[in-house]
Design a protein around this motif. Structure first.
Motif, PDB file in Angstrom:
ATOM      1  N   VAL A 128       0.835  -1.355   0.035  1.00  0.00           N
ATOM      2  CA  VAL A 128       0.109  -0.279  -0.006  1.00  0.00           C
ATOM      3  C   VAL A 128       0.879   1.393   0.036  1.00  0.00           C
ATOM      4  N   LYS A 129       2.230   1.146   0.268  1.00  0.00           N
ATOM      5  CA  LYS A 129       2.880   2.457   0.437  1.00  0.00           C
ATOM      6  C   LYS A 129       3.107   3.131  -0.844  1.00  0.00           C
ATOM      7  N   PRO A 130       3.125   2.559  -1.730  1.00  0.00           N
ATOM      8  CA  PRO A 130       3.237   3.495  -3.064  1.00  0.00           C
ATOM      9  C   PRO A 130       1.955   4.240  -3.375  1.00  0.00           C
ATOM     10  N   PHE A 131       0.804   3.608  -2.813  1.00  0.00           N
ATOM     11  CA  PHE A 131      -0.534   4.285  -3.233  1.00  0.00           C
ATOM     12  C   PHE A 131      -0.874   5.362  -2.064  1.00  0.00           C
ATOM     13  N   VAL A 132      -0.263   5.313  -0.915  1.00  0.00           N
ATOM     14  CA  VAL A 132      -0.471   6.363   0.272  1.00  0.00           C
ATOM     15  C   VAL A 132       0.659   7.212  -0.272  1.00  0.00           C
ATOM     16  N   LEU A 133       1.653   7.078  -0.914  1.00  0.00           N
ATOM     17  CA  LEU A 133       2.589   8.281  -1.531  1.00  0.00           C
ATOM     18  C   LEU A 133       1.716   8.961  -2.554  1.00  0.00           C
ATOM     19  N   SER A 157      17.555   2.901   1.390  1.00  0.00           N
ATOM     20  CA  SER A 157      18.109   2.470   2.537  1.00  0.00           C
ATOM     21  C   SER A 157      19.238   1.490   2.777  1.00  0.00           C
ATOM     22  N   GLU A 158      20.058   1.513   3.382  1.00  0.00           N
ATOM     23  CA  GLU A 158      21.327   0.786   3.703  1.00  0.00           C
ATOM     24  C   GLU A 158      20.921  -0.301   4.296  1.00  0.00           C
ATOM     25  N   LEU A 159      19.945  -0.260   5.393  1.00  0.00           N
ATOM     26  CA  LEU A 159      19.855  -1.286   6.257  1.00  0.00           C
ATOM     27  C   LEU A 159      18.314  -1.608   6.147  1.00  0.00           C
ATOM     28  N   PRO A 160      17.837  -2.592   6.808  1.00  0.00           N
ATOM     29  CA  PRO A 160      16.792  -3.246   6.712  1.00  0.00           C
ATOM     30  C   PRO A 160      15.446  -2.245   6.714  1.00  0.00           C
ATOM     31  N   PHE A 161      14.085  -2.541   6.320  1.00  0.00           N
ATOM     32  CA  PHE A 161      13.038  -1.764   5.891  1.00  0.00           C
ATOM     33  C   PHE A 161      12.451  -1.091   7.691  1.00  0.00           C
ATOM     34  N   ASN A 162      12.892  -2.095   8.498  1.00  0.00           N
ATOM     35  CA  ASN A 162      12.310  -1.338   9.739  1.00  0.00           C
ATOM     36  C   ASN A 162      13.176  -0.949  10.736  1.00  0.00           C
ATOM     37  N   SER A 163      14.567  -0.619  10.191  1.00  0.00           N
ATOM     38  CA  SER A 163      15.776  -0.009  10.949  1.00  0.00           C
ATOM     39  C   SER A 163      15.749   1.017  11.717  1.00  0.00           C
ATOM     40  N   LEU A 164      15.863   1.064  13.191  1.00  0.00           N
ATOM     41  CA  LEU A 164      15.994   2.287  13.905  1.00  0.00           C
ATOM     42  C   LEU A 164      17.227   2.889  13.732  1.00  0.00           C
ATOM     43  N   MET A 195       9.053   4.019   1.333  1.00  0.00           N
ATOM     44  CA  MET A 195       8.871   2.441   1.150  1.00  0.00           C
ATOM     45  C   MET A 195       9.138   1.621   2.449  1.00  0.00           C
ATOM     46  N   ILE A 196      10.003   2.329   3.267  1.00  0.00           N
ATOM     47  CA  ILE A 196      10.397   1.862   4.444  1.00  0.00           C
ATOM     48  C   ILE A 196       9.656   2.232   5.530  1.00  0.00           C
ATOM     49  N   ASN A 197       9.641   1.552   6.679  1.00  0.00           N
ATOM     50  CA  ASN A 197       8.441   1.707   7.584  1.00  0.00           C
ATOM     51  C   ASN A 197       8.427   3.142   8.233  1.00  0.00           C
ATOM     52  N   SER A 198       9.537   3.576   8.448  1.00  0.00           N
ATOM     53  CA  SER A 198       9.591   4.852   9.044  1.00  0.00           C
ATOM     54  C   SER A 198       9.065   6.127   8.119  1.00  0.00           C
ATOM     55  N   GLY A 199       9.426   5.822   6.778  1.00  0.00           N
ATOM     56  CA  GLY A 199       8.857   6.832   5.673  1.00  0.00           C
ATOM     57  C   GLY A 199       7.345   6.572   5.860  1.00  0.00           C
ATOM     58  N   ALA A 200       6.934   5.422   5.584  1.00  0.00           N
ATOM     59  CA  ALA A 200       5.465   5.244   5.744  1.00  0.00           C
ATOM     60  C   ALA A 200       4.589   5.597   7.010  1.00  0.00           C
ATOM     61  N   MET A 229       9.504   2.927  -6.350  1.00  0.00           N
ATOM     62  CA  MET A 229       9.367   1.670  -6.436  1.00  0.00           C
ATOM     63  C   MET A 229      10.486   0.892  -7.045  1.00  0.00           C
ATOM     64  N   ALA A 230      10.959   1.392  -7.940  1.00  0.00           N
ATOM     65  CA  ALA A 230      12.264   0.902  -8.529  1.00  0.00           C
ATOM     66  C   ALA A 230      13.443   0.894  -7.835  1.00  0.00           C
ATOM     67  N   THR A 231      13.628   1.926  -7.032  1.00  0.00           N
ATOM     68  CA  THR A 231      14.852   2.062  -6.356  1.00  0.00           C
ATOM     69  C   THR A 231      14.746   1.727  -4.975  1.00  0.00           C
ATOM     70  N   CYS A 232      13.619   1.565  -4.111  1.00  0.00           N
ATOM     71  CA  CYS A 232      13.299   1.289  -2.695  1.00  0.00           C
ATOM     72  C   CYS A 232      12.348   0.362  -2.540  1.00  0.00           C
ATOM     73  N   GLY A 233      11.597  -0.266  -3.587  1.00  0.00           N
ATOM     74  CA  GLY A 233      10.349  -0.955  -2.972  1.00  0.00           C
ATOM     75  C   GLY A 233      10.713  -2.386  -2.660  1.00  0.00           C
ATOM     76  N   LEU A 234      11.908  -2.959  -2.805  1.00  0.00           N
ATOM     77  CA  LEU A 234      12.106  -4.431  -2.233  1.00  0.00           C
ATOM     78  C   LEU A 234      13.183  -4.289  -1.214  1.00  0.00           C
ATOM     79  N   TYR A 235      13.382  -3.000  -0.749  1.00  0.00           N
ATOM     80  CA  TYR A 235      14.437  -2.768   0.256  1.00  0.00           C
ATOM     81  C   TYR A 235      15.727  -3.097  -0.068  1.00  0.00           C
TER      82      TYR A 235
END
Length: 304
Positions: A70-75, A96-103, A117-122, A233-239
């Motif tokens: 859903v993240k691309p469509f929120v954007l 992001s250089e680290l996982p999608f949920n990285s603090l 596309m990562i959790n913090s951004g969403a 999506m192309a640069t960040c969509g699959l973490y």
């Protein structure tokens, strides 16, 4: 005729069988109870083309939560409603250089999310959705999406209860870090909105129709902002897998922890997949395999 319309049902059946077999090596997400219980052998795919053609296979009536798809469509929604300046004041557009949920990644970046596309951004973008509470914000989003895409998205309340039953402390820490940096004002409403939005649910048909929003050029505003969404999506969509997938497949793609995957073929159509088992980076094993076979066979890469 779009290249995607040349795909033969017999070939899709062969690749789907291989994808299901490959998916057996994947893992189910342990932190959301209802997702753990999903049938790992369920598989569905729908391909839609701009000429009106579509091809589907598998469990077409299977309902699943979009989760991070859903993240691309929120954007897209916020770009159309608020504009680029308001959105990109809150989030960046770098991978992001680290996982999608990285603090840790968020802290390195001084509380500014790398991308949507990562959790913090969403979570940051969830704080921007208009509405006085999470329920109204989510309604505003999915009513707009359903109207634009002619989809039938709805909030799966049981899935939302399952998400709430095991609160994600990491997401809570991300929200608090962003309150500290001034990116969001209210951690509670941002998280509640994010959780609800991720539980928007539908079938592969609904997901494919959403994908067509990023393909069709009927609405000028959506078309203009769609370019930004597809690029992210192309640069960040699959973490962390985004770069590898861009080289191997070359399609703007977004995945979700439910096993949903959406690829957009600019100017041609969209491919939506559902297969629950995930790889180590949180992407659908079977879905990514199938997308790669289709893209390579039909030479769909945007870099061709």
């Amino acid at each position: 005729m779009p290249a995607i319309s040349r795909l033969q049902p017999e070939q899709l059946e062969i690749w789907t069988a291989q994808a299901i077999n490959r998916s057996l090596s994947g893992q189910m997400p342990a932190y959301i109870p209802l997702l753990v219980q999903a049938d790992r052998q369920k598989f569905a795919v729908q391909i839609r083309a701009i000429d009106g053609g579509f091809l589907g296979l598998g469990n077409a009536d299977q309902i699943f939560p979009l989760m991070s798809v859903v993240k691309p469509f929120v954007l897209l929604y916020l770009l159309c409603e608020l504009g680029e300046i308001a959105v990109f004041e809150k989030v960046g557009w770098e991978p992001s250089e680290l996982p999608f949920n990285s603090l840790t990644q968020l802290q390195i970046d001084q509380g500014q999310p790398r991308n949507p596309m990562i959790n913090s951004g969403a979570i940051a973008l969830a704080s921007l959705i208009p509405g006085e509470n999470a329920v109204i914000r989510c309604q505003n989003l999915f009513h707009w999406l359903n109207q634009q895409a002619e989809s039938e998205l709805f909030v799966d309340e049981l899935m939302l209860d399952s998400v709430k039953a095991n609160p994600n402390q990491n997401n809570g820490n991300l929200a608090l870090e962003m309150v500290k940096s001034g990116v969001i004002q209210d951690a509670e409403i941002a998280l509640a909105t994010y959780n609800r939005v991720c539980c928007l649910s539908g079938t592969v048909e609904d997901l494919a129709k959403l994908g067509m929003l990023l393909v069709n050029r009927g609405d000028r505003t959506i078309s203009e902002h769609g370019r930004t969404v597809k690029a992210l999506m192309a640069t960040c969509g699959l973490y962390e897998a985004s770069g590898r997938f861009a080289v191997r497949v070359g399609l703007p793609t977004k995945s979700g922890v439910s096993g949903a995957v959406l690829s957009v073929i600019p100017g041609q159509g969209a491919i939506a997949c559902y297969s629950p088992p995930l790889d180590k980076e949180g992407n659908s094993v079977g879905g990514l395999f199938l997308l790669e076979q289709i893209a390579k066979s039909l030479r769909l890469s945007v870099f061709e």
